[in-house]
Design a protein around this motif. Structure first.
Motif, PDB file in Angstrom:
ATOM      1  N   MET A 135       0.825  -1.196   0.000  1.00 32.66           N
ATOM      2  CA  MET A 135       0.000   0.000   0.000  1.00 32.66           C
ATOM      3  C   MET A 135       0.867   1.256   0.000  1.00 32.66           C
ATOM      4  O   MET A 135       0.569   2.224  -0.702  1.00 32.66           O
ATOM      5  CB  MET A 135      -0.918  -0.007   1.219  1.00 32.66           C
ATOM      6  CG  MET A 135      -1.864   1.193   1.290  1.00 32.66           C
ATOM      7  SD  MET A 135      -2.939   1.326  -0.179  1.00 32.66           S
ATOM      8  CE  MET A 135      -3.936  -0.160   0.033  1.00 32.66           C
ATOM      9  N   ARG A 136       1.963   1.243   0.772  1.00 32.04           N
ATOM     10  CA  ARG A 136       2.843   2.407   0.820  1.00 32.04           C
ATOM     11  C   ARG A 136       3.474   2.673  -0.546  1.00 32.04           C
ATOM     12  O   ARG A 136       3.543   3.814  -1.000  1.00 32.04           O
ATOM     13  CB  ARG A 136       3.924   2.198   1.880  1.00 32.04           C
ATOM     14  CG  ARG A 136       4.776   3.449   2.112  1.00 32.04           C
ATOM     15  CD  ARG A 136       5.616   3.354   3.358  1.00 32.04           C
ATOM     16  NE  ARG A 136       6.752   2.454   3.217  1.00 32.04           N
ATOM     17  CZ  ARG A 136       6.942   1.384   3.962  1.00 32.04           C
ATOM     18  NH1 ARG A 136       6.059   1.039   4.881  1.00 32.04           N
ATOM     19  NH2 ARG A 136       8.023   0.631   3.790  1.00 32.04           N
TER      20      ARG A 136
ATOM     21  N   LEU B 235       2.279   1.675  -3.452  1.00 35.10           N
ATOM     22  CA  LEU B 235       1.222   2.083  -4.378  1.00 35.10           C
ATOM     23  C   LEU B 235       0.934   3.565  -4.236  1.00 35.10           C
ATOM     24  O   LEU B 235       0.819   4.290  -5.229  1.00 35.10           O
ATOM     25  CB  LEU B 235      -0.044   1.270  -4.120  1.00 35.10           C
ATOM     26  CG  LEU B 235      -1.288   1.684  -4.924  1.00 35.10           C
ATOM     27  CD1 LEU B 235      -1.036   1.562  -6.424  1.00 35.10           C
ATOM     28  CD2 LEU B 235      -2.498   0.856  -4.503  1.00 35.10           C
ATOM     29  N   ARG B 236       0.833   4.031  -3.012  1.00 37.98           N
ATOM     30  CA  ARG B 236       0.597   5.458  -2.789  1.00 37.98           C
ATOM     31  C   ARG B 236       1.748   6.290  -3.322  1.00 37.98           C
ATOM     32  O   ARG B 236       1.543   7.363  -3.883  1.00 37.98           O
ATOM     33  CB  ARG B 236       0.379   5.715  -1.301  1.00 37.98           C
ATOM     34  CG  ARG B 236      -0.959   5.184  -0.773  1.00 37.98           C
ATOM     35  CD  ARG B 236      -1.041   5.292   0.732  1.00 37.98           C
ATOM     36  NE  ARG B 236      -2.331   4.843   1.224  1.00 37.98           N
ATOM     37  CZ  ARG B 236      -2.592   4.593   2.503  1.00 37.98           C
ATOM     38  NH1 ARG B 236      -1.629   4.735   3.417  1.00 37.98           N
ATOM     39  NH2 ARG B 236      -3.798   4.195   2.874  1.00 37.98           N
ATOM     40  N   ALA B 237       2.969   5.792  -3.151  1.00 38.62           N
ATOM     41  CA  ALA B 237       4.138   6.517  -3.670  1.00 38.62           C
ATOM     42  C   ALA B 237       4.078   6.603  -5.189  1.00 38.62           C
ATOM     43  O   ALA B 237       4.382   7.651  -5.779  1.00 38.62           O
ATOM     44  CB  ALA B 237       5.425   5.823  -3.221  1.00 38.62           C
TER      45      ALA B 237
ATOM     46  N   LEU C 211       1.372   6.530  -7.086  1.00 39.99           N
ATOM     47  CA  LEU C 211       0.292   7.446  -7.463  1.00 39.99           C
ATOM     48  C   LEU C 211       0.704   8.901  -7.247  1.00 39.99           C
ATOM     49  O   LEU C 211       0.392   9.770  -8.066  1.00 39.99           O
ATOM     50  CB  LEU C 211      -0.964   7.122  -6.653  1.00 39.99           C
ATOM     51  CG  LEU C 211      -1.621   5.768  -6.966  1.00 39.99           C
ATOM     52  CD1 LEU C 211      -2.783   5.510  -6.020  1.00 39.99           C
ATOM     53  CD2 LEU C 211      -2.086   5.711  -8.417  1.00 39.99           C
ATOM     54  N   ARG C 212       1.427   9.159  -6.147  1.00 43.42           N
ATOM     55  CA  ARG C 212       1.929  10.514  -5.916  1.00 43.42           C
ATOM     56  C   ARG C 212       2.878  10.930  -7.025  1.00 43.42           C
ATOM     57  O   ARG C 212       2.859  12.080  -7.486  1.00 43.42           O
ATOM     58  CB  ARG C 212       2.643  10.597  -4.558  1.00 43.42           C
ATOM     59  CG  ARG C 212       1.737  10.652  -3.354  1.00 43.42           C
ATOM     60  CD  ARG C 212       2.482  11.139  -2.116  1.00 43.42           C
ATOM     61  NE  ARG C 212       3.679  10.347  -1.847  1.00 43.42           N
ATOM     62  CZ  ARG C 212       3.689   9.273  -1.066  1.00 43.42           C
ATOM     63  NH1 ARG C 212       2.573   8.838  -0.513  1.00 43.42           N
ATOM     64  NH2 ARG C 212       4.820   8.627  -0.849  1.00 43.42           N
TER      65      ARG C 212
END
Length: 224
Positions: free
Chosen positions: A116-117, A119-121, A123-124
């Motif tokens: 999840m971390r 994936l968020r990175a 997307l950012r």
């Protein structure tokens, strides 16, 4: 790090970057000037920056260079493009990285929180890249440099009396290749901001933000 915003954060608003669990993953330290990977290398690892600064670049066929991004603590580098790295990546200062093997991430027993971390990175990074491209095409040279300094100050600025100061591990040429300008234009624009007393420069590589509101207005195209 891309230039993605022109809204400076106050020191109270700054949030320290998340620190990966270095006990569960291998760490790697590289010296300034050393490459972490080259464009076209197999992208078998993803890296989270724990300390230091990285530089991601690409060189065109005619030899011109584009600095794609700078990797600061809290950033993630090494996302693959069709299983290969799509940039060169080297260190601008001693840097420590948390290393994740892609094979482990893609297995059924991977860490969901880590997935999840990352994936968020990713997307950012996509959103930041889009904003950065908009900036490259629409802002003037002084607006670009002001935006760059504001984002750096929000990420790594440190208090210096009543002001903030930002250390620049990158050269003027690096900044120029990042902002789509010439080195001469970047140097001239630094001088313009200094003469306007918006910033002060200490030993070339340290910028003191004297008038943060004025710098924000310049970045937003509202210079008087």
């Amino acid at each position: 790090m891309y230039v993605t915003t022109t809204l400076p954060e106050t020191p109270a608003q700054r949030v320290a970057p998340s620190r990966p669990n270095v006990l569960r993953n291998r760490t790697l330290t590289i010296k300034p000037g050393k490459h972490l990977f080259l464009e076209g290398d197999p992208a078998d690892r993803i890296y989270e920056v724990a300390s230091g600064v990285l530089r991601l670049t690409r060189v065109m066929e005619d030899g011109r260079r584009q600095v794609i991004a700078f990797g600061y603590p809290g950033d993630t580098v090494g996302f693959p493009s069709d299983r290969f790295y799509h940039t060169d990546c080297d260190a601008l200062m001693p840097s420590t990285l948390v290393v994740h093997r892609r094979a482990a991430l893609e297995g059924a027993n991977g860490d969901p929180a880590l997935h999840m971390r990352l994936l968020r990175a990713a997307l950012r990074e996509i959103c930041a890249m889009q904003d950065h491209f908009m900036m490259l095409g629409r802002k003037s040279s002084i607006e670009k440099l002001a935006s760059f300094l504001i984002v750096l100050n929000s990420r790594v600025g440190e208090p210096l009396g009543e002001y903030d100061h930002v250390r620049l591990p990158m050269t003027r040429a690096d900044i120029a290749d990042f902002l789509g300008l010439t080195t001469e234009t970047v140097s001239r624009t630094f001088t313009q901001l200094r003469k306007s007393k918006v910033i002060a420069i200490d030993h070339v590589n340290t910028v003191i933000i004297l008038k943060p509101l004025a710098l924000q207005n310049i970045a937003e195209g509202e210079e008087d």
